[in-house]
Write a protein that holds these residues in place. Sequence first.
Motif, short mmCIF file in Angstrom:
data_model
loop_
_atom_site.label_atom_id
_atom_site.label_comp_id
_atom_site.label_asym_id
_atom_site.label_seq_id
_atom_site.Cartn_x
_atom_site.Cartn_y
_atom_site.Cartn_z
N TYR B 39 0.83 -1.22 0.00
CA TYR B 39 0.00 0.00 0.00
C TYR B 39 0.86 1.26 0.00
O TYR B 39 0.64 2.19 -0.78
CB TYR B 39 -0.93 0.02 1.22
N VAL B 40 1.88 1.27 0.86
CA VAL B 40 2.76 2.46 0.94
C VAL B 40 3.50 2.66 -0.38
O VAL B 40 3.64 3.79 -0.87
CB VAL B 40 3.75 2.30 2.13
N ALA B 41 3.94 1.55 -0.97
CA ALA B 41 4.66 1.66 -2.25
C ALA B 41 3.75 2.18 -3.35
O ALA B 41 4.20 2.91 -4.25
CB ALA B 41 5.24 0.29 -2.63
N LEU B 42 2.48 1.80 -3.28
CA LEU B 42 1.54 2.28 -4.31
C LEU B 42 1.29 3.78 -4.20
O LEU B 42 0.79 4.40 -5.15
CB LEU B 42 0.20 1.53 -4.16
N GLN B 43 1.65 4.38 -3.05
CA GLN B 43 1.48 5.84 -2.88
C GLN B 43 2.65 6.60 -3.51
O GLN B 43 2.71 7.84 -3.40
CB GLN B 43 1.37 6.20 -1.40
N ARG B 44 3.60 5.89 -4.13
CA ARG B 44 4.73 6.49 -4.85
C ARG B 44 5.65 7.28 -3.92
O ARG B 44 6.25 8.26 -4.32
CB ARG B 44 4.24 7.35 -6.01
N ASP B 45 5.72 6.82 -2.67
CA ASP B 45 6.66 7.43 -1.72
C ASP B 45 7.78 6.41 -1.50
O ASP B 45 7.67 5.51 -0.65
CB ASP B 45 5.94 7.76 -0.41
N ALA B 46 8.83 6.55 -2.27
CA ALA B 46 9.87 5.51 -2.32
C ALA B 46 10.57 5.32 -0.97
O ALA B 46 10.72 4.19 -0.49
CB ALA B 46 10.90 5.88 -3.38
N TRP B 47 10.99 6.43 -0.38
CA TRP B 47 11.75 6.35 0.87
C TRP B 47 10.93 5.67 1.96
O TRP B 47 11.38 4.73 2.61
CB TRP B 47 12.17 7.76 1.30
N THR B 48 9.69 6.12 2.15
CA THR B 48 8.82 5.51 3.17
C THR B 48 8.59 4.03 2.86
O THR B 48 8.64 3.19 3.76
CB THR B 48 7.48 6.25 3.23
N ALA B 49 8.35 3.73 1.60
CA ALA B 49 8.07 2.34 1.22
C ALA B 49 9.27 1.46 1.53
O ALA B 49 9.11 0.35 2.09
CB ALA B 49 7.73 2.27 -0.27
N LEU B 50 10.48 1.94 1.22
CA LEU B 50 11.67 1.12 1.47
C LEU B 50 11.90 0.93 2.97
O LEU B 50 12.21 -0.19 3.42
CB LEU B 50 12.90 1.80 0.83
N ILE B 51 11.73 2.00 3.73
CA ILE B 51 11.92 1.89 5.18
C ILE B 51 10.88 0.97 5.80
O ILE B 51 11.20 0.11 6.63
CB ILE B 51 11.86 3.30 5.82
N VAL B 52 9.64 1.16 5.37
CA VAL B 52 8.56 0.30 5.89
C VAL B 52 8.84 -1.16 5.55
O VAL B 52 8.66 -2.06 6.38
CB VAL B 52 7.19 0.77 5.34
N GLY B 53 9.31 -1.40 4.33
CA GLY B 53 9.63 -2.77 3.91
C GLY B 53 10.71 -3.38 4.78
O GLY B 53 10.60 -4.53 5.25
N LEU B 77 12.93 -5.09 -1.37
CA LEU B 77 12.97 -5.24 -2.83
C LEU B 77 11.56 -5.20 -3.43
O LEU B 77 11.32 -4.54 -4.46
CB LEU B 77 13.66 -6.57 -3.19
N THR B 78 10.64 -5.88 -2.76
CA THR B 78 9.25 -5.88 -3.23
C THR B 78 8.67 -4.46 -3.22
O THR B 78 8.00 -4.04 -4.18
CB THR B 78 8.39 -6.80 -2.34
N ALA B 79 8.97 -3.73 -2.15
CA ALA B 79 8.47 -2.35 -2.05
C ALA B 79 9.00 -1.51 -3.21
O ALA B 79 8.25 -0.73 -3.83
CB ALA B 79 8.89 -1.74 -0.72
N TYR B 80 10.26 -1.69 -3.52
CA TYR B 80 10.83 -0.89 -4.61
C TYR B 80 10.20 -1.27 -5.95
O TYR B 80 9.90 -0.40 -6.78
CB TYR B 80 12.35 -1.09 -4.66
N LEU B 81 10.02 -2.56 -6.19
CA LEU B 81 9.43 -3.00 -7.46
C LEU B 81 8.01 -2.47 -7.62
O LEU B 81 7.61 -2.03 -8.70
CB LEU B 81 9.44 -4.54 -7.54
N VAL B 82 7.24 -2.52 -6.53
CA VAL B 82 5.87 -1.99 -6.60
C VAL B 82 5.90 -0.48 -6.82
O VAL B 82 5.12 0.06 -7.62
CB VAL B 82 5.09 -2.35 -5.31
N TYR B 83 6.82 0.17 -6.12
CA TYR B 83 6.96 1.63 -6.31
C TYR B 83 7.32 1.94 -7.76
O TYR B 83 6.75 2.85 -8.39
CB TYR B 83 8.04 2.16 -5.36
N LEU B 84 8.24 1.14 -8.31
CA LEU B 84 8.67 1.35 -9.69
C LEU B 84 7.48 1.18 -10.64
O LEU B 84 7.29 1.97 -11.57
CB LEU B 84 9.76 0.33 -10.03
#
Lengths: 304, 180
Positions: B39-53, B77-84
């Motif tokens: 969910y966080v990665a889908l919000q396009r916030d890379a830094w938060t998504a990576l930290i949360v992951g 890694l999953t967070a980054y791929l989803v963000y990407l």
Amino acid sequence: MAATRTQKEIRQRAPIWLVMLLITNFAVMAVDANRRFTQQQTFKGLVQAVFSPIQNATSWVSSAGGGFINEILNFRSTARENQSLKERLAQTELELRNTKEAKTENYRLQGLLALKAEPGPEKVFARVIARDASVWFNTIMINRGSSSGVALNMPVITPGGIVGRVVAVSPVTAQVMLITDEKAAAGAIVGQLGGSGALGSVRGLGNSGLVEMRYVSGLQKVDVGDYVLTTGQDGIYPAGLNVGEVIEVKNGTATQPHQIYIRPSARLDQLTEVAVLLYQPPQRPAPEQTLPNVDKTKAMPRDR
Amino acid sequence: MPQFKIAAVLALAIILQLTLGEAWPPLSHIDFPLIVVVYVALQRDAWTALIVGTIAGLAIDAPSGGLIGAGGFSKTLTAYLVYLGATRVNLENALIRIPVLAAATLVDGAVYFFWQRSLGHPPSAPFVQTISYNLIGTTVIGTFVLYMLGSVFNPTGTQSRQFASRRRGARRSASFSKRR
């Protein structure tokens, strides 16, 4: 514009952060893997210490709510287990009942064996095969009849005491009127034969399961708990058989007899095996023909 | 996006992950932290998504029997791929999020298993069976959780999406009446 730049910068720096975090994770993994081989998991312990508050909270929540959730989730298996336990309990109860019945039967048969060994008239042992289905009579049916030597008016007893007398006979069965039937009667005495003067007659009281003793002189001393025996004067039962125990006495006077209520010693409501005494009462002497009150016309009808 | 809300939701997800498995083991196949990460990665916030992951992975790794860091690696890694994916394709539609969640589950499970096995600690559970159950549990429950998270973090956006079809319908009827 600034926001766009920031997003752009974030997008550019994201791979760097990713690589950094992945390297960090990999390093942690590598250290942990290495420590595992050397059995020194200090790093894992450190991480676990950091996360221990969460685990403690989790454990508390789990212990508080887990049992309840488990109970709900295990409801079906609990119901099945409950059913299984009920079946096992029923099976155990059945076995227990059978054991008790076997024990009771054992006692009963032992009593019958003792009865068989007793001196006195020959006995035919029979099993009760039916009870009077109506409420009008107190009779039972036994599986021995004339082919076994059973005849009318023979006394039927158990180790406890008298049961009644045979009132109908077929070759293989016989009907027995219980002593509690209102038409049944027997000569009896309270206490020992020869040691008491409380002679009388017992009669059934129907479905109450009791018998009443009549004609006992009000001058005789009779107490609750005294036992009652047959006298042998009725021409059916031999002397000395146990009838029952006095449970109530309505004292009479010099001119009025006692009213005595007796509980039969034989457990008439639970009869399963009985013994028929092949007893023929002694023949009474015929009335002397010379006496003035004898009806001589009946004695010599053909002479006329 | 308020950071404390994310922290709270992440903590709740970790607690659920640690609790539900104890209460009933099949529930542990639902990867709640991964759902939050996606969910966080889908919000396009890379830094938060990576930290949360990373945090979510390490938090689950700590009490588990596996290597610490394997879960952090896979979830990061999953967070980054989803963000990407979210920065290149529009993943706002709730239906499109379902395959994204499924793919994230597969990637996370595969990477985790790969590292555990590569570093000499292969999991005792069979890979295909476990990842299949994870896929089913996380995708099915995650779809609803993502919807709930959308309502929690962006209620106005959710409402606007809900009323978008009505607005479209209203515009169509208005243009139709003008033509007549």
